[in-house]
Design a protein around this motif. Sequence first.
Motif, PDB file in Angstrom:
ATOM      1  N   ASP A   1      89.893  68.018 -33.009  1.00  0.00           N
ATOM      2  CA  ASP A   1      88.519  68.438 -32.717  1.00  0.00           C
ATOM      3  C   ASP A   1      87.890  67.459 -31.737  1.00  0.00           C
ATOM      4  O   ASP A   1      87.933  66.250 -31.941  1.00  0.00           O
ATOM      5  N   GLU A   2      87.348  68.002 -30.657  1.00  0.00           N
ATOM      6  CA  GLU A   2      86.556  67.187 -29.735  1.00  0.00           C
ATOM      7  C   GLU A   2      85.237  67.889 -29.519  1.00  0.00           C
ATOM      8  O   GLU A   2      85.197  68.981 -28.943  1.00  0.00           O
ATOM      9  N   ASP A   3      84.183  67.310 -30.040  1.00  0.00           N
ATOM     10  CA  ASP A   3      82.837  67.864 -29.904  1.00  0.00           C
ATOM     11  C   ASP A   3      82.741  69.291 -30.442  1.00  0.00           C
ATOM     12  O   ASP A   3      82.065  70.143 -29.867  1.00  0.00           O
ATOM     13  N   GLY A   4      83.463  69.569 -31.529  1.00  0.00           N
ATOM     14  CA  GLY A   4      83.388  70.880 -32.170  1.00  0.00           C
ATOM     15  C   GLY A   4      84.293  71.940 -31.563  1.00  0.00           C
ATOM     16  O   GLY A   4      84.237  73.098 -31.959  1.00  0.00           O
ATOM     17  N   ILE A   5      85.145  71.561 -30.599  1.00  0.00           N
ATOM     18  CA  ILE A   5      86.045  72.512 -29.943  1.00  0.00           C
ATOM     19  C   ILE A   5      87.479  72.020 -30.131  1.00  0.00           C
ATOM     20  O   ILE A   5      87.772  70.852 -29.841  1.00  0.00           O
TER      21      ILE A   5
ATOM     22  N   GLN B   1      79.275  76.963 -23.875  1.00  0.00           N
ATOM     23  CA  GLN B   1      80.133  76.603 -25.003  1.00  0.00           C
ATOM     24  C   GLN B   1      79.359  75.979 -26.162  1.00  0.00           C
ATOM     25  O   GLN B   1      79.947  75.595 -27.165  1.00  0.00           O
ATOM     26  N   GLU B   2      78.052  75.888 -25.985  1.00  0.00           N
ATOM     27  CA  GLU B   2      77.160  75.358 -27.027  1.00  0.00           C
ATOM     28  C   GLU B   2      77.678  74.040 -27.589  1.00  0.00           C
ATOM     29  O   GLU B   2      77.826  73.855 -28.799  1.00  0.00           O
ATOM     30  N   CYS B   3      77.959  73.119 -26.687  1.00  0.00           N
ATOM     31  CA  CYS B   3      78.557  71.847 -27.062  1.00  0.00           C
ATOM     32  C   CYS B   3      77.663  70.703 -26.582  1.00  0.00           C
ATOM     33  O   CYS B   3      77.549  70.476 -25.374  1.00  0.00           O
TER      34      CYS B   3
ATOM     35  N   TYR C   1      77.296  67.119 -25.894  1.00  0.00           N
ATOM     36  CA  TYR C   1      78.157  65.958 -25.699  1.00  0.00           C
ATOM     37  C   TYR C   1      77.663  65.176 -24.490  1.00  0.00           C
ATOM     38  O   TYR C   1      76.848  65.670 -23.707  1.00  0.00           O
TER      39      TYR C   1
ATOM     40  N   PHE D   1      79.851  73.790 -20.061  1.00  0.00           N
ATOM     41  CA  PHE D   1      80.243  73.064 -21.263  1.00  0.00           C
ATOM     42  C   PHE D   1      79.127  72.908 -22.289  1.00  0.00           C
ATOM     43  O   PHE D   1      79.383  72.986 -23.487  1.00  0.00           O
ATOM     44  N   VAL D   2      77.898  72.705 -21.852  1.00  0.00           N
ATOM     45  CA  VAL D   2      76.801  72.495 -22.789  1.00  0.00           C
ATOM     46  C   VAL D   2      76.165  73.819 -23.207  1.00  0.00           C
ATOM     47  O   VAL D   2      76.041  74.110 -24.393  1.00  0.00           O
TER      48      VAL D   2
ATOM     49  N   GLN E   1      91.409  72.425 -23.897  1.00  0.00           N
ATOM     50  CA  GLN E   1      90.934  73.262 -24.992  1.00  0.00           C
ATOM     51  C   GLN E   1      92.145  74.035 -25.500  1.00  0.00           C
ATOM     52  O   GLN E   1      92.924  74.587 -24.715  1.00  0.00           O
TER      53      GLN E   1
END
Length: 153
Positions: A136-140, A33-35, A37, A29-30, A116
């Motif tokens: 949108d949740e954290d850019g996704i 997916q470059e997220c 959060y 996820f981090v 997603q």
Amino acid sequence: MDLVFQWKRLDDLSTREMYAIIQAREAVFVVEQECAYQDVDGLDLHSWHLSVLKGNELAAYARVVAPGLKYAEPSIGRVLTLAQFRSLKIGYALVAEAIRFTEAHYPGAGIRIGAQAHLQKFYGSLGFEPVGEVYDEDGIPHIDMFKPSVLAR
């Protein structure tokens, strides 16, 4: 396929098991997916954790959050398969087991997820239906989805 499905509460996970879970969640996820959060969100304390092991390695993971914490219904989340195990196509078996467990532990409640958006078809194949609009949740892009209780049918 030699997969082992293992359910545990947070207090029953060893330090190494929880370390592997957090490492996997961050990797998918981090990093992938470059997220950026807050992964450790307090819900792990009240969740059931499903680890799917191939040999002694964590291959996939999901958690079931008790009703009333994230949604009114129980919820399945943090669903992932680590990159090196994706060729095994175990995502369906992972979510099917999470559904089976959730329906057994919370009969009649249904299951709500924040999926997603690009996975709507996948979750739809497991009985989930979209609820509401994409957000949108954290850019996704995500969409809430609901699977009615098997008892309600």
